[in-house]
Design a protein around this motif. Sequence first.
Motif, PDB file in Angstrom:
ATOM      1  N   GLY A  83       0.810  -1.205   0.000  1.00  0.00           N
ATOM      2  CA  GLY A  83       0.000   0.000   0.000  1.00  0.00           C
ATOM      3  C   GLY A  83       0.843   1.254   0.000  1.00  0.00           C
ATOM      4  O   GLY A  83       1.992   1.255  -0.461  1.00  0.00           O
ATOM      5  N   PRO A  84       0.288   2.359   0.514  1.00  0.00           N
ATOM      6  CA  PRO A  84       1.063   3.596   0.632  1.00  0.00           C
ATOM      7  C   PRO A  84       2.266   3.409   1.552  1.00  0.00           C
ATOM      8  O   PRO A  84       2.370   2.418   2.280  1.00  0.00           O
ATOM      9  N   ALA A  85       3.178   4.368   1.520  1.00  0.00           N
ATOM     10  CA  ALA A  85       4.336   4.307   2.404  1.00  0.00           C
ATOM     11  C   ALA A  85       3.890   4.134   3.851  1.00  0.00           C
ATOM     12  O   ALA A  85       2.866   4.671   4.276  1.00  0.00           O
ATOM     13  N   SER A  86       4.662   3.374   4.593  1.00  0.00           N
ATOM     14  CA  SER A  86       4.277   3.014   5.953  1.00  0.00           C
ATOM     15  C   SER A  86       5.520   2.970   6.828  1.00  0.00           C
ATOM     16  O   SER A  86       6.583   2.510   6.394  1.00  0.00           O
ATOM     17  N   GLU A  87       5.391   3.450   8.054  1.00  0.00           N
ATOM     18  CA  GLU A  87       6.505   3.330   8.996  1.00  0.00           C
ATOM     19  C   GLU A  87       6.206   2.200   9.971  1.00  0.00           C
ATOM     20  O   GLU A  87       5.128   2.140  10.563  1.00  0.00           O
ATOM     21  N   PHE A  88       7.144   1.282  10.108  1.00  0.00           N
ATOM     22  CA  PHE A  88       6.959   0.149  11.014  1.00  0.00           C
ATOM     23  C   PHE A  88       8.217  -0.016  11.843  1.00  0.00           C
ATOM     24  O   PHE A  88       9.287  -0.325  11.307  1.00  0.00           O
ATOM     25  N   ARG A  89       8.104   0.236  13.135  1.00  0.00           N
ATOM     26  CA  ARG A  89       9.206   0.095  14.093  1.00  0.00           C
ATOM     27  C   ARG A  89      10.452   0.835  13.613  1.00  0.00           C
ATOM     28  O   ARG A  89      11.572   0.315  13.675  1.00  0.00           O
ATOM     29  N   GLY A  90      10.249   2.056  13.126  1.00  0.00           N
ATOM     30  CA  GLY A  90      11.367   2.895  12.721  1.00  0.00           C
ATOM     31  C   GLY A  90      11.793   2.748  11.284  1.00  0.00           C
ATOM     32  O   GLY A  90      12.620   3.529  10.795  1.00  0.00           O
ATOM     33  N   ALA A  91      11.239   1.772  10.565  1.00  0.00           N
ATOM     34  CA  ALA A  91      11.587   1.565   9.155  1.00  0.00           C
ATOM     35  C   ALA A  91      10.522   2.202   8.276  1.00  0.00           C
ATOM     36  O   ALA A  91       9.338   1.883   8.405  1.00  0.00           O
ATOM     37  N   VAL A  92      10.928   3.114   7.383  1.00  0.00           N
ATOM     38  CA  VAL A  92      10.009   3.679   6.403  1.00  0.00           C
ATOM     39  C   VAL A  92       9.964   2.734   5.209  1.00  0.00           C
ATOM     40  O   VAL A  92      10.952   2.553   4.497  1.00  0.00           O
ATOM     41  N   LEU A  93       8.809   2.083   5.023  1.00  0.00           N
ATOM     42  CA  LEU A  93       8.622   1.134   3.927  1.00  0.00           C
ATOM     43  C   LEU A  93       7.945   1.877   2.791  1.00  0.00           C
ATOM     44  O   LEU A  93       6.812   2.335   2.927  1.00  0.00           O
TER      45      LEU A  93
END
Length: 334
Positions: A83-93
């Motif tokens: 999907g759209p950009a996502s931040e997960f536990r400090g990682a910008v995906l």
Amino acid sequence: MSISQNTDGQTFQLDSDLLSVTINPERGADILSMRWRPTDTEILWRNRRSEGIPPKRGGYDADASSYFDRYPGGIQELFPNAGPASEFRGAVLPFHGEALRRPWATVVDGQTLKCSTVLTRYPFAMQKTFKVDGGVLQIAASVTNLAEQDLPVHWGFHPAFNTQTVARAATVYGPFESLRSHPEQFAPSQQHAAGAAVDAFAAAGVGRLDLAPPGSHSADLLYAKVSAGWFGLKSADSDLLVTMTWPKEVFPELWIWEESYAPGGYPWWGSEHIVAVEPHTTSPFAPLNAEPDPFRVAGGETVHVDLTLAVQRVRSNQVPLGVDASGQAQLGDV
């Protein structure tokens, strides 16, 4: 069947007597082209802005333009964020994931092209192999969680089809009875209202969705839950049937994206007709960090999937009733 490196020094060509397939390991191991050789018919939609210039690796920023500026059409693997950009536990995906922005190492092993990469933002190693057998492209893909902890992922494959040939005013066939429209407004002009249920005529357990004609000036994103992992795509103007198969236990959702000269600005400017039919782990299109029930990969686990993308000639009254794991379609008359 033969494999060769193209003169651009970047892409590889896989040829059988029926198909010619171009792979770009420099950016995502994308499939840039798939041609039906008997009539030299391009099966995949190709972005005119990157025609003849295979795109190189992309940026990792959160701006979706870093994807669209380099989007060549063809087929991408979306991982670990679809999907759209996502931040997960400090990682910008980034938008549609990191995998399609990475360079992939390549090895030619007999009649198989083997590609591999390791992500930098998320602890996963990935592999993909490609082989062409007659009218069937065989894809074997795997993801390995390099961490000890379980991690959520989005995973999907994003084939866009040529709307001048096999996807012109076409019909999608598959093991679904209905679809639903994206829950929020997707475009200024849509065929289906946000969140609407869309009935799919079903016969012999096979549903059908007639795609928007080129003149509809609309854009839609639809989702279907499938009872088996396959779909067929056929245009009334073409004698070619395109099919795809995948393991339903990993990809239980089918996304159908239609962009039919819809009015608007960047990135399409109302100038493109695009049809993508995509197996995914989940829906709807949303950031990974907003996903309530994501597909999860256990620490140290490898998940392997086998997919096919096939092309065959059919009569005008024939439709797919199913597709086996080898890519062979079972046909019925209408």
